[in-house]
Scaffold this motif. Structure first.
Motif, short mmCIF file in Angstrom:
data_model
loop_
_atom_site.label_atom_id
_atom_site.label_comp_id
_atom_site.label_asym_id
_atom_site.label_seq_id
_atom_site.Cartn_x
_atom_site.Cartn_y
_atom_site.Cartn_z
N GLY A 75 -3.62 2.40 -15.30
CA GLY A 75 -5.26 2.65 -15.15
C GLY A 75 -5.54 3.09 -16.84
O GLY A 75 -6.75 3.42 -16.97
N ASP A 125 -8.15 0.83 -18.34
CA ASP A 125 -9.18 1.00 -17.47
C ASP A 125 -10.26 2.21 -17.88
O ASP A 125 -11.26 1.99 -17.93
CB ASP A 125 -8.95 0.97 -16.17
N MET A 133 4.44 -3.00 -8.76
CA MET A 133 3.50 -3.04 -7.96
C MET A 133 3.60 -4.29 -6.99
O MET A 133 4.16 -5.48 -7.61
CB MET A 133 2.05 -3.24 -8.77
N LEU A 191 -9.66 -3.71 -4.73
CA LEU A 191 -8.24 -3.57 -4.52
C LEU A 191 -8.15 -1.98 -4.04
O LEU A 191 -8.36 -1.35 -4.81
CB LEU A 191 -7.20 -3.94 -5.37
N VAL A 204 -2.67 -3.01 -2.96
CA VAL A 204 -1.50 -2.91 -4.09
C VAL A 204 -0.63 -1.81 -3.52
O VAL A 204 -1.15 -0.67 -3.59
CB VAL A 204 -2.00 -2.59 -5.44
N GLY A 227 -8.86 1.00 -6.09
CA GLY A 227 -7.99 0.51 -7.33
C GLY A 227 -8.53 -0.79 -7.92
O GLY A 227 -9.94 -1.15 -7.65
#
Ligand SMILES: OC[C@H]1O[C@H](O)[C@H](O)[C@@H]1O
Length: 336
Positions: free
Chosen positions: A276, A279, A132, A19, A120, A65
Motif C-alpha cells: 500500500g 496507494d 498474496m 477487495l 486477498v 484493501g
C-alpha cells in the motif's frame, strides 16, 4: 506552483477492485506446503483461500484493501472528501468492506453482485515479505453500463487503479464518465506487468483522458523504455498535465509544465511491510493538490503517508501515524 480546481469540486473519487485484505502472519513453512513463490501474487479461487485460512495459526485480520480503495481510505483519514466506486458481494465480507470504508470517512459507492466479495489472503512471513493470493469475485464484475456521471458528482479528481486496464471496456466507461463530469483523471500504473500487457490501450487513452500519471521506476521503464529518470519522467508527462516518478527511498519527481519538482523520501528507509505504499503516496499527493498545496508540499504529504503505511503490516496507517502526518496539515503547512 499549484493547480486550481472549481470551487464546488473537492472530492477525490477512487475507482477499482473492492477487495478485502485478510492478513495472516505465518512461517516460511506455511508457504512451502502451498508451493507458493514468496513475494508474488497469484489469482486463485475462493475455495483455495478458504482452505488456506483453515490452516493459519490464528484467524487473519480482516480489513478493506485494493489499490484504489487504499487511496480513498488515505484521503478520508486525512480529512478529505473521498468516495470509492467498486463492486462487492452480498455477504459478510462485503459488509466488513463497506463498514470499514465508512469508519474511515470514505463514501461507499458500491454496486452489488451475487458473487462473493473479492478477497486477498496476504501471508506475511517473519522477514516482512508478503505473499498474496487473490480471489477477485464480485470486484471483477463491475459493468461499463453501471458507470455514470453520478459516480463522479463533485469530483475534483477521479483516481483510477492501473489494474482496470485489464478490463478495457470498463476502463473506457470510467474515463469517459469521469472526463464528462469535469474532473481531472489520475491513473496509477499499478505494476510493470500491467503496463507491459496493456501497452496498446495505454497508448490510446493517455493523451485523451489522463491528466495525472503516476508511476514507480519499474512501471515508468516499462512505459517509456528509458533508464535515465529525468528523461523517463519527461516522456511520462509528454501527453499529461502532471507526471510523477516515484523512486522509493530516494523520493519522487513531479513534472508540471516542463519543470521538475524533486521530493525527498521520509524516514530511514526501514519498512515493516511496503504493502500500500504507492496507494498511500497517491492519497497524500492528490489530497495536497485538491487543497491547493504546492507540488513540493503535496509530494511531501505523499512521502509522509507512504512512509507511515510501511511501519505497519497491511495497507493501513496506525492512529499515531495519522497524528504525525496531520502535523503537516494546514496550520503547519510551512513545515512540509
Ligand atoms: O496495493 C495494495 C493492495 O493490493 C492488493 O490488491 C491488496 O488488496 C492490497 O491492499
Amino acid at each position: 506552483m499549484t493547480i486550481s480546481f472549481e470551487p464546488d469540486r473537492s472530492a477525490i473519487v477512487c475507482v477499482g477492485s473492492a477487495l478485502v485484505d485478510m492478513l495472516a502472519g505465518e512461517d516460511d513453512s506455511f508457504l512451502e506446503t502451498v508451493g507458493a513463490a514468496k513475494g508474488g501474487m497469484t489469482l486463485v479461487e475462493q475455495t483455495f483461500i478458504d482452505d488456506l485460512v483453515s490452516k493459519t495459526a490464528n484467524p487473519p485480520t480482516v480489513v478493506s484493501g485494493g489499490s484504489a480503495c487504499n487511496t480513498a481510505v488515505g484521503v478520508g483519514c486525512l480529512g478529505g472528501a473521498a468516495r470509492f466506486v467498486g463492486k462487492r458481494g452480498e455477504d459478510e465480507l462485503g459488509d466488513v468492506f463497506e463498514s470499514d470504508l465508512v469508519a474511515q470517512r470514505v463514501e461507499p459507492y458500491l454496486f452489488r453482485s451475487a458473487s462473493p466479495t473479492g478477497r486477498v489472503l496476504s501471508v506475511i512471513t517473519p522477514d516482512a515479505q508478503r505473499t498474496m493470493f487473490t480471489y477477485l469475485g464480485a470486484s471483477a464484475e463491475m459493468q461499463p453500463g453501471e458507470i455514470t456521471r453520478k459516480c463522479f458528482d463533485g469530483a475534483a479528481i477521479v483516481h483510477v487503479e492501473g489494474y482496470l486496464l485489464f478490463n478495457p471496456e470498463l476502463m473506457m466507461a470510467v474515463l469517459k464518465a469521469g472526463k464528462a463530469s469535469g474532473a481531472r483523471i489520475s491513473l496509477d500504473l499499478a505494476s510493470f506487468n500491467v503496463v507491459e500487457e496493456s501497452r496498446e490501450l495505454l497508448n490510446d487513452i493517455v493523451a485523451d483522458y489522463i491528466d495525472i500519471l503516476i508511476a514507480n521506476e519499474d512501471e515508468a521503464f516499462a512505459y517509456t523504455g528509458i533508464k535515465d529518470e529525468a528523461s523517463s519522467l519527461q516522456e511520462l508527462g509528454r501527453n499529461t498535465e502532471i507526471a510523477v516518478l516515484k523512486t522509493g527511498p530516494r523520493g519522487s519527481m513531479i513534472l508540471y509544465k516542463g519543470e521538475i519538482t524533486r521530493v525527498e523520501a521520509l524516514g530511514d528507509g526501514c519498512a515493516v511491510d511496503t504493502t500500500g505504499a504507492g496507494d498511500l503516496w497517491a492519497a497524500g499527493f492528490l489530497f495536497g493538490l485538491v487543497n491547493g498545496y504546492s507540488f513540493t508540499k503535496s509530494g511531501n504529504l505523499g512521502s509522509a503517508c507512504g512512509y507511515e503505511v510501511c511501519q505497519l503490516v497491511g495497507a493501513k496507517v496506525e492512529e499515531a501515524g495519522w497524528q504525525r502526518i496531520k502535523q503537516l496539515l494546514p496550520e503547519n503547512t510551512e513545515n512540509i
